[in-house]
Scaffold this motif. Structure first.
Motif, PDB file in Angstrom:
ATOM      1  N   GLY A  32       8.124  -5.668   8.806  1.00 26.58           N
ATOM      2  CA  GLY A  32       8.691  -6.848   8.173  1.00 26.58           C
ATOM      3  C   GLY A  32       8.102  -8.172   8.644  1.00 26.58           C
ATOM      4  N   SER A  33       7.345  -8.149   9.727  1.00 24.75           N
ATOM      5  CA  SER A  33       6.715  -9.391  10.190  1.00 24.75           C
ATOM      6  C   SER A  33       5.549  -9.729   9.263  1.00 24.75           C
ATOM      7  CB  SER A  33       6.244  -9.256  11.636  1.00 24.75           C
ATOM      8  OG  SER A  33       5.228  -8.280  11.746  1.00 24.75           O
ATOM      9  N   ASP A  34       5.160 -10.991   9.272  1.00 24.42           N
ATOM     10  CA  ASP A  34       4.044 -11.383   8.422  1.00 24.42           C
ATOM     11  C   ASP A  34       3.230 -12.485   9.068  1.00 24.42           C
ATOM     12  OD1 ASP A  34       5.741 -13.567   8.094  1.00 24.42           O
ATOM     13  OD2 ASP A  34       5.402 -13.717   5.948  1.00 24.42           O
ATOM     14  N   ARG A  35       2.048 -12.651   8.555  1.00 25.05           N
ATOM     15  CA  ARG A  35       1.158 -13.753   8.902  1.00 25.05           C
ATOM     16  C   ARG A  35       0.699 -14.351   7.586  1.00 25.05           C
ATOM     17  NH1 ARG A  35      -1.612 -13.840  14.195  1.00 25.05           N
ATOM     18  NH2 ARG A  35       0.140 -13.541  15.584  1.00 25.05           N
ATOM     19  N   PHE A  83       0.836  -1.184   0.000  1.00 22.07           N
ATOM     20  CA  PHE A  83       0.000   0.000   0.000  1.00 22.07           C
ATOM     21  C   PHE A  83       0.880   1.246   0.000  1.00 22.07           C
ATOM     22  CE2 PHE A  83      -2.479  -3.247   2.375  1.00 22.07           C
ATOM     23  CZ  PHE A  83      -3.501  -3.405   1.465  1.00 22.07           C
ATOM     24  N   ALA A  84       0.431   2.304  -0.612  1.00 22.03           N
ATOM     25  CA  ALA A  84       1.178   3.559  -0.592  1.00 22.03           C
ATOM     26  C   ALA A  84       1.267   4.100   0.833  1.00 22.03           C
ATOM     27  CB  ALA A  84       0.514   4.578  -1.508  1.00 22.03           C
ATOM     28  N   THR A  85       0.206   3.946   1.571  1.00 19.55           N
ATOM     29  CA  THR A  85       0.153   4.303   2.986  1.00 19.55           C
ATOM     30  C   THR A  85      -0.234   3.050   3.758  1.00 19.55           C
ATOM     31  OG1 THR A  85      -0.595   6.528   2.413  1.00 19.55           O
ATOM     32  CG2 THR A  85      -0.957   5.809   4.682  1.00 19.55           C
ATOM     33  N   ALA A  86       0.434   2.788   4.854  1.00 21.13           N
ATOM     34  CA  ALA A  86       0.146   1.588   5.636  1.00 21.13           C
ATOM     35  C   ALA A  86      -1.318   1.558   6.057  1.00 21.13           C
ATOM     36  CB  ALA A  86       1.049   1.538   6.858  1.00 21.13           C
ATOM     37  N   LEU A  87      -1.877   0.365   6.051  1.00 21.82           N
ATOM     38  CA  LEU A  87      -3.267   0.148   6.429  1.00 21.82           C
ATOM     39  C   LEU A  87      -3.328  -0.201   7.908  1.00 21.82           C
ATOM     40  CD1 LEU A  87      -6.257  -0.395   5.568  1.00 21.82           C
ATOM     41  CD2 LEU A  87      -5.532  -2.752   5.163  1.00 21.82           C
ATOM     42  N   ASP A  88      -4.146   0.518   8.662  1.00 22.36           N
ATOM     43  CA  ASP A  88      -4.328   0.225  10.087  1.00 22.36           C
ATOM     44  C   ASP A  88      -5.523  -0.703  10.236  1.00 22.36           C
ATOM     45  OD1 ASP A  88      -4.744   0.085  12.799  1.00 22.36           O
ATOM     46  OD2 ASP A  88      -4.790   2.243  13.122  1.00 22.36           O
ATOM     47  N   ALA A  89      -5.256  -1.953  10.577  1.00 21.61           N
ATOM     48  CA  ALA A  89      -6.307  -2.938  10.800  1.00 21.61           C
ATOM     49  C   ALA A  89      -6.292  -3.357  12.266  1.00 21.61           C
ATOM     50  CB  ALA A  89      -6.110  -4.138   9.884  1.00 21.61           C
ATOM     51  N   GLY A  90      -6.050  -2.384  13.132  1.00 20.40           N
ATOM     52  CA  GLY A  90      -5.892  -2.650  14.561  1.00 20.40           C
ATOM     53  C   GLY A  90      -7.083  -3.302  15.219  1.00 20.40           C
ATOM     54  N   LEU A  94     -12.526 -20.697  -3.625  1.00 20.65           N
ATOM     55  CA  LEU A  94     -11.713 -21.193  -2.526  1.00 20.65           C
ATOM     56  C   LEU A  94     -11.562 -20.070  -1.513  1.00 20.65           C
ATOM     57  CD1 LEU A  94      -8.928 -22.915  -4.644  1.00 20.65           C
ATOM     58  CD2 LEU A  94     -11.067 -23.891  -3.832  1.00 20.65           C
ATOM     59  N   ARG A  95     -11.625 -20.399  -0.251  1.00 20.94           N
ATOM     60  CA  ARG A  95     -11.516 -19.392   0.797  1.00 20.94           C
ATOM     61  C   ARG A  95     -10.239 -19.611   1.588  1.00 20.94           C
ATOM     62  NH1 ARG A  95     -17.361 -20.789   3.111  1.00 20.94           N
ATOM     63  NH2 ARG A  95     -16.234 -22.735   3.222  1.00 20.94           N
ATOM     64  N   VAL A  96      -9.601 -18.511   1.928  1.00 21.88           N
ATOM     65  CA  VAL A  96      -8.418 -18.574   2.779  1.00 21.88           C
ATOM     66  C   VAL A  96      -8.463 -17.359   3.695  1.00 21.88           C
ATOM     67  CG1 VAL A  96      -6.959 -17.446   1.042  1.00 21.88           C
ATOM     68  CG2 VAL A  96      -5.890 -18.822   2.829  1.00 21.88           C
ATOM     69  N   ALA A  97      -8.108 -17.555   4.957  1.00 22.69           N
ATOM     70  CA  ALA A  97      -8.167 -16.464   5.930  1.00 22.69           C
ATOM     71  C   ALA A  97      -6.952 -16.500   6.838  1.00 22.69           C
ATOM     72  CB  ALA A  97      -9.440 -16.561   6.766  1.00 22.69           C
ATOM     73  N   VAL A  98      -6.504 -15.310   7.235  1.00 24.12           N
ATOM     74  CA  VAL A  98      -5.383 -15.152   8.159  1.00 24.12           C
ATOM     75  C   VAL A  98      -5.912 -14.497   9.427  1.00 24.12           C
ATOM     76  CG1 VAL A  98      -3.200 -13.955   8.579  1.00 24.12           C
ATOM     77  CG2 VAL A  98      -3.655 -14.938   6.332  1.00 24.12           C
ATOM     78  N   ASP A  99      -5.717 -15.169  10.557  1.00 27.01           N
ATOM     79  CA  ASP A  99      -6.122 -14.605  11.846  1.00 27.01           C
ATOM     80  C   ASP A  99      -5.125 -13.529  12.261  1.00 27.01           C
ATOM     81  OD1 ASP A  99      -8.423 -16.200  12.328  1.00 27.01           O
ATOM     82  OD2 ASP A  99      -7.106 -17.875  12.816  1.00 27.01           O
ATOM     83  N   LEU A 100      -5.642 -12.426  12.777  1.00 27.55           N
ATOM     84  CA  LEU A 100      -4.793 -11.302  13.184  1.00 27.55           C
ATOM     85  C   LEU A 100      -4.724 -11.109  14.688  1.00 27.55           C
ATOM     86  CD1 LEU A 100      -5.872  -8.631  10.534  1.00 27.55           C
ATOM     87  CD2 LEU A 100      -3.960 -10.246  10.439  1.00 27.55           C
ATOM     88  N   ASP A 101      -5.551 -11.827  15.430  1.00 22.95           N
ATOM     89  CA  ASP A 101      -5.557 -11.664  16.889  1.00 22.95           C
ATOM     90  C   ASP A 101      -4.160 -11.835  17.467  1.00 22.95           C
ATOM     91  OD1 ASP A 101      -8.238 -11.096  17.228  1.00 22.95           O
ATOM     92  OD2 ASP A 101      -8.805 -13.192  17.519  1.00 22.95           O
ATOM     93  N   GLY A 102      -3.752 -10.891  18.284  1.00 14.94           N
ATOM     94  CA  GLY A 102      -2.470 -10.965  18.963  1.00 14.94           C
ATOM     95  C   GLY A 102      -1.271 -10.533  18.141  1.00 14.94           C
ATOM     96  N   TRP A 103      -1.471 -10.190  16.878  1.00 18.16           N
ATOM     97  CA  TRP A 103      -0.357  -9.789  16.010  1.00 18.16           C
ATOM     98  C   TRP A 103      -0.255  -8.263  16.003  1.00 18.16           C
ATOM     99  CZ3 TRP A 103      -0.478  -8.626  10.272  1.00 18.16           C
ATOM    100  CH2 TRP A 103       0.813  -8.523   9.751  1.00 18.16           C
ATOM    101  N   LEU A 104       0.844  -7.736  16.497  1.00 19.34           N
ATOM    102  CA  LEU A 104       1.029  -6.287  16.561  1.00 19.34           C
ATOM    103  C   LEU A 104       1.142  -5.652  15.183  1.00 19.34           C
ATOM    104  CD1 LEU A 104       3.504  -6.040  19.564  1.00 19.34           C
ATOM    105  CD2 LEU A 104       1.015  -5.715  19.567  1.00 19.34           C
ATOM    106  N   GLY A 105       1.587  -6.414  14.182  1.00 21.30           N
ATOM    107  CA  GLY A 105       1.746  -5.904  12.826  1.00 21.30           C
ATOM    108  C   GLY A 105       0.461  -5.456  12.164  1.00 21.30           C
ATOM    109  N   ARG A 106      -0.685  -5.863  12.689  1.00 21.25           N
ATOM    110  CA  ARG A 106      -1.965  -5.492  12.068  1.00 21.25           C
ATOM    111  C   ARG A 106      -2.237  -3.995  12.127  1.00 21.25           C
ATOM    112  NH1 ARG A 106      -6.479  -7.935  16.200  1.00 21.25           N
ATOM    113  NH2 ARG A 106      -5.795  -6.805  18.032  1.00 21.25           N
ATOM    114  N   ARG A 107      -1.517  -3.270  12.967  1.00 26.37           N
ATOM    115  CA  ARG A 107      -1.706  -1.814  13.059  1.00 26.37           C
ATOM    116  C   ARG A 107      -1.007  -1.059  11.941  1.00 26.37           C
ATOM    117  NH1 ARG A 107      -4.881  -0.446  16.802  1.00 26.37           N
ATOM    118  NH2 ARG A 107      -5.097  -1.707  18.675  1.00 26.37           N
TER     119      ARG A 107
END
Length: 113
Positions: free
Chosen positions: A39-42, A1-8, A54-67
């Motif tokens: 640099g962290s990822d899920r 993204f041009a600007t980081a996405l906050d998915a906190g 086909l469905r695929v999902a990544v859980d974000l709970d507890g991951w600080l990078g989601r912010r």
């Protein structure tokens, strides 16, 4: 993204993928990777179905990078134990197999699949 996405407040990110060739018969699965600006990822690999989205999902709970999400990547993955026969054959004028990306979403709801 041009600007980081906050998915906190998000609990998961999902994608709907339609594999447009016969690789699903050979074990191809959808993969979703979320990358933070630190640099962290899920990542998660979905299940293959013979037809439909086909469905695929990544859980974000507890991951600080989601912010501060820098990228959301969607691809297909072949199993490591796939033989040369598992690679989709193609002619000189054909492109490698691909997929249709139906939807990418971020949710604050409880994940049900």
């Amino acid at each position: 993204f041009a600007t980081a996405l906050d998915a906190g407040e998000a609990t998961f990110v999902y994608a709907l993928v339609d594999v447009c060739d016969d690789r699903w018969q050979r074990g191809s699965r959808p993969m979703l990777r979320i990358v933070s600006t630190d640099g962290s990822d899920r990542r998660a690999v979905g299940t293959t179905w013979p037809a439909g989205w086909l469905r695929v999902a990544v859980d974000l709970d507890g991951w600080l990078g989601r912010r501060s999400i820098a990228a959301i990547e969607i691809s297909t993955e072949m199993p490591e134990d796939a033989s040369d026969d598992a690679v989709m054959p193609r002619g000189a004028d054909e492109l490698t197999g691909g997929f249709h990306l139906g939807e990418v979403g971020i949710s604050t709801a409880r994940r049900t699949w």
